[in-house]
Motif scaffolding. Structure first.
Motif, mmCIF file in Angstrom:
data_model
loop_
_atom_site.group_PDB
_atom_site.id
_atom_site.type_symbol
_atom_site.label_atom_id
_atom_site.label_comp_id
_atom_site.label_asym_id
_atom_site.label_seq_id
_atom_site.Cartn_x
_atom_site.Cartn_y
_atom_site.Cartn_z
ATOM 1 N N LYS A 25 0.681 -1.283 0.157
ATOM 2 C CA LYS A 25 0.069 0.108 -0.179
ATOM 3 C C LYS A 25 0.744 1.206 0.114
ATOM 4 O O LYS A 25 0.705 2.132 -0.695
ATOM 5 C CB LYS A 25 -0.805 0.035 1.120
ATOM 6 C CG LYS A 25 -2.092 -0.230 0.829
ATOM 7 C CD LYS A 25 -3.234 0.029 2.178
ATOM 8 C CE LYS A 25 -3.158 -0.952 2.934
ATOM 9 N NZ LYS A 25 -4.004 -1.037 4.374
ATOM 10 N N SER A 51 -7.148 -4.534 3.071
ATOM 11 C CA SER A 51 -6.555 -3.541 2.226
ATOM 12 C C SER A 51 -7.347 -3.920 0.849
ATOM 13 O O SER A 51 -7.546 -4.702 0.376
ATOM 14 C CB SER A 51 -5.066 -3.834 2.375
ATOM 15 O OG SER A 51 -4.913 -5.048 1.300
ATOM 16 N N LEU A 53 -5.866 -3.665 -2.207
ATOM 17 C CA LEU A 53 -4.977 -4.153 -3.158
ATOM 18 C C LEU A 53 -5.713 -5.429 -3.638
ATOM 19 O O LEU A 53 -6.491 -5.989 -3.044
ATOM 20 C CB LEU A 53 -3.618 -4.702 -2.236
ATOM 21 C CG LEU A 53 -2.697 -4.303 -1.787
ATOM 22 C CD1 LEU A 53 -1.888 -5.136 -0.833
ATOM 23 C CD2 LEU A 53 -1.767 -3.763 -2.920
#
Ligand code: AMP
Ligand code: ZN
Ligand code: FE
Ligand code: FE
Length: 275
Positions: A25, A51, A53
């Motif tokens: 990140k 997250s 991602l």
């Protein structure tokens, strides 16, 4: 922009799967794959955090090969697949048996009893040669991890012990069966000339190989382009990965994938769209 090859504390990396997501990140990477050696144990921590991602579950399997080093990445695998799980358990046993033999040799070399706990230093994951190299550094036997490999741990040296490995055919089939893509990792380490490399790739493709890690820190521009062109020629997916190990591999940061002259977004799209 993305990085499809890295290790966590579940094998021989120094960052936890969650830390890897944080680092990704902070580097603004769009996608990463966790590819620990011979284990998928880190994948639940890797996948189950919020997250944003793109997180690709993976594994890196060491294969039998009489020349150089032959590693296969399994990407986008279903880690709950039963066959894959039982293979991972088998590989862990191979690794632990090999490690025990290394500890015995190390004990003999140092004239004192070295155990798993001495090498692990609190690491709960599977141990590999980098952990032993770090132990050698900590005990002032060598000055760096690299020197530990050069002097003691690489093939032919005092602390090198062969590990039982899978055949390519078996590993490719297991990855496919677990819904994954098999990718030839850092192909330069095979140690093949260009022509034999291409023949080798053709034989792997027949077994079901899906991709080639054309871009990685071990490949300079020329080599990377050779592997990239071979991938395209044989309808294989070219990928890119840093083989990040945290502090266990000096000089390599996450995202150091050495992608030369190719649009990274197009490269990532290729793999994401296949899955
Ligand atoms: P293992 O799977 O236990 O045999 O350990 C293999 C790992 O050792 C590789 O993934 C690399 O991270 C590391 N390694 C192999 N050769 C070297 C080297 N010459 N210098 C530093 N690390 C190495
Ligand atoms: Zn490693
Ligand atoms: Fe590898
Ligand atoms: Fe690796």
């Amino acid at each position: 922009m993305f990085d499809l090859h890295m290790h966590s504390t579940f094998s021989d990396g120094t960052e936890t799967p969650l830390d890897l997501c944080e680092i990704a990140k902070s580097k603004n990477l769009k996608a990463i794959a966790l590819t620990d050696h011979d284990t998928t144990d880190g994948l639940s921590e890797f996948l189950n955090n919020d997250s944003i991602l793109i997180k690709i579950p993976g594994v890196e399997i060491s294969l039998n090969f009489d020349r150089g080093t032959f590693h296969l990445l399994g990407l986008c695998i279903d880690q709950e697949n039963w066959d894959l799980k039982s293979t991972m358990e088998k590989l862990k046993i191979y690794r632990r048996n090999r490690n025990k033999l290394i500890f015995d040799r190390l004990s003999e070399m140092l004239n004192r009893n070295i155990t798993h706990a001495d090498i692990a230093g609190g690491n709960a994951g599977e141990l590999g040669r980098p952990h032993i190299a770090k132990f050698l550094v900590k005990n002032n036997i060598v000055g760096s991890v690299e020197e530990g490999f050069e002097k003691y741990l690489k093939k032919g040296k005092e602390l090198y012990v062969e590990k039982k490995r899978l055949e390519a055919e078996e590993a490719i089939a297991i990855i496919k069966n677990a819904g994954g893509l098999s990718v030839l990792a850092h192909p330069v380490t095979l140690g093949l000339e260009n022509k034999s490399f291409e023949e080798f790739v053709i034989s792997l493709k027949r077994l079901g190989l899906d991709g080639i890690e054309a871009f990685c820190p071990l490949h300079d521009r020329n080599r990377a382009h050779f592997f990239y062109e071979i991938a395209l020629k044989h309808d294989l997916i070219p990928t890119a990965g840093s083989d990040y190990h945290g502090d266990n591999k000096e000089g390599i940061q996450m995202g150091d994938t050495n992608v030369f002259d190719v649009d990274e977004k197009a490269l990532l799209d290729k793999i994401i769209h296949v899955k």
